[in-house]
Design a protein around this motif. Sequence first.
Motif, PDB file in Angstrom:
ATOM      1  N   PRO A  79     -13.331  66.124 -38.127  1.00 14.98           N
ATOM      2  CA  PRO A  79     -12.504  66.052 -36.912  1.00 14.98           C
ATOM      3  C   PRO A  79     -13.156  66.691 -35.691  1.00 14.98           C
ATOM      4  CG  PRO A  79     -11.617  67.659 -38.472  1.00 14.98           C
ATOM      5  CD  PRO A  79     -12.685  66.903 -39.196  1.00 14.98           C
ATOM      6  N   GLY A  80     -14.007  67.682 -35.905  1.00 11.82           N
ATOM      7  CA  GLY A  80     -14.629  68.346 -34.767  1.00 11.82           C
ATOM      8  C   GLY A  80     -15.775  67.576 -34.155  1.00 11.82           C
ATOM      9  N   LEU A  81     -16.283  66.554 -34.849  1.00 13.65           N
ATOM     10  CA  LEU A  81     -17.434  65.802 -34.356  1.00 13.65           C
ATOM     11  C   LEU A  81     -17.072  64.403 -33.876  1.00 13.65           C
ATOM     12  CD1 LEU A  81     -20.036  66.764 -37.119  1.00 13.65           C
ATOM     13  CD2 LEU A  81     -19.711  67.805 -34.878  1.00 13.65           C
ATOM     14  N   THR A  82     -15.813  64.064 -33.902  1.00 12.72           N
ATOM     15  CA  THR A  82     -15.388  62.718 -33.511  1.00 12.72           C
ATOM     16  C   THR A  82     -14.349  62.801 -32.398  1.00 12.72           C
ATOM     17  OG1 THR A  82     -13.722  62.783 -35.267  1.00 12.72           O
ATOM     18  CG2 THR A  82     -15.823  61.692 -35.769  1.00 12.72           C
ATOM     19  N   PRO A  83     -14.286  61.782 -31.543  1.00 16.26           N
ATOM     20  CA  PRO A  83     -13.281  61.770 -30.473  1.00 16.26           C
ATOM     21  C   PRO A  83     -11.866  61.759 -31.031  1.00 16.26           C
ATOM     22  CG  PRO A  83     -15.002  60.140 -30.067  1.00 16.26           C
ATOM     23  CD  PRO A  83     -15.197  60.626 -31.474  1.00 16.26           C
ATOM     24  N   ASP A  84     -10.943  62.390 -30.301  1.00 18.69           N
ATOM     25  CA  ASP A  84      -9.543  62.456 -30.701  1.00 18.69           C
ATOM     26  C   ASP A  84      -8.821  61.248 -30.110  1.00 18.69           C
ATOM     27  OD1 ASP A  84      -6.867  62.995 -31.145  1.00 18.69           O
ATOM     28  OD2 ASP A  84      -7.118  65.159 -30.868  1.00 18.69           O
ATOM     29  N   VAL A  85      -8.608  60.248 -30.925  1.00 17.87           N
ATOM     30  CA  VAL A  85      -7.988  59.012 -30.439  1.00 17.87           C
ATOM     31  C   VAL A  85      -6.553  59.260 -29.997  1.00 17.87           C
ATOM     32  CG1 VAL A  85      -7.376  56.647 -31.058  1.00 17.87           C
ATOM     33  CG2 VAL A  85      -9.478  57.653 -31.947  1.00 17.87           C
ATOM     34  N   GLY A  86      -5.858  60.152 -30.689  1.00 14.68           N
ATOM     35  CA  GLY A  86      -4.486  60.465 -30.310  1.00 14.68           C
ATOM     36  C   GLY A  86      -4.401  61.019 -28.908  1.00 14.68           C
ATOM     37  N   ARG A  87      -5.267  61.966 -28.601  1.00 17.59           N
ATOM     38  CA  ARG A  87      -5.282  62.531 -27.244  1.00 17.59           C
ATOM     39  C   ARG A  87      -5.706  61.487 -26.223  1.00 17.59           C
ATOM     40  NH1 ARG A  87      -8.446  67.986 -26.606  1.00 17.59           N
ATOM     41  NH2 ARG A  87      -7.624  67.610 -24.495  1.00 17.59           N
ATOM     42  N   LEU A  88      -6.633  60.638 -26.605  1.00 13.71           N
ATOM     43  CA  LEU A  88      -7.069  59.581 -25.678  1.00 13.71           C
ATOM     44  C   LEU A  88      -5.901  58.667 -25.316  1.00 13.71           C
ATOM     45  CD1 LEU A  88      -9.285  57.993 -24.181  1.00 13.71           C
ATOM     46  CD2 LEU A  88      -9.735  56.783 -26.321  1.00 13.71           C
TER      47      LEU A  88
END
Length: 231
Positions: free
Chosen positions: A69-78
């Motif tokens: 989770p720390g190395l990938t974009p947060d789709v939820g926040r996007l």
Amino acid sequence: MFVLPTTGAGLVLLVVLLFPGLAFVLVRERRSSERRPSAFRETSAVVFCSVATEAVALSLFAAARWLMPGLTPDVGRLLREGGGYATRHYAALSWWGGGLLLFACGLAVLAALLTRDVPHPSATSAWWVMFHQWFPGENPLVGCVLEDGSYVQGRQASFNVSADDLPDRDLVLVEPLVYRAPGAAEAVAVPWGAVCVSARRIVTMFVAYPEAATPEGAAGAVTPGSGPASP
């Protein structure tokens, strides 16, 4: 119902998302028997391949998001923050978006390479069957009796891969070339390097295959050089 985008950015995004399907069609057309499908079928193939390969890519991204989770974009926040999140993390979004798109294109190209040489029989011509389907990669010896009674023989170098058995296409033969003029009794070797034969002028075609690779059910192989001197 398929709705076209109404903004320039939406149109660009749509085109980009169709890249995998376009790659699949282009690679497959390079080596497969050339068909002329309807616009609907061709568009459907591009869209289906794009959706399928991008679904696989997104599934792998979801797994990576769950594991790292720390190395990938947060789709939820996007989705919640929209442009604000995209502005702050544009580099990561660009790298991941581009990488997933390239991965999807790679899957499409791989699918095209795995299926390019196995077209359905309904989508092939007699030329494709004789020159490629029975012995892929071979350049057999070909003899053609033409409508004026002449005969030409040579090694097959190129042929039109259209799935339609149309008269308006050509066959290219290369040396060693043999030619018999109309009315002549014997065929003689000629010094030219290549000849282009129109399908419209061909009455009968003979193909000499490697003797050890004659397909089951086909006629016995012809020894190269033993093509008929007369029809």
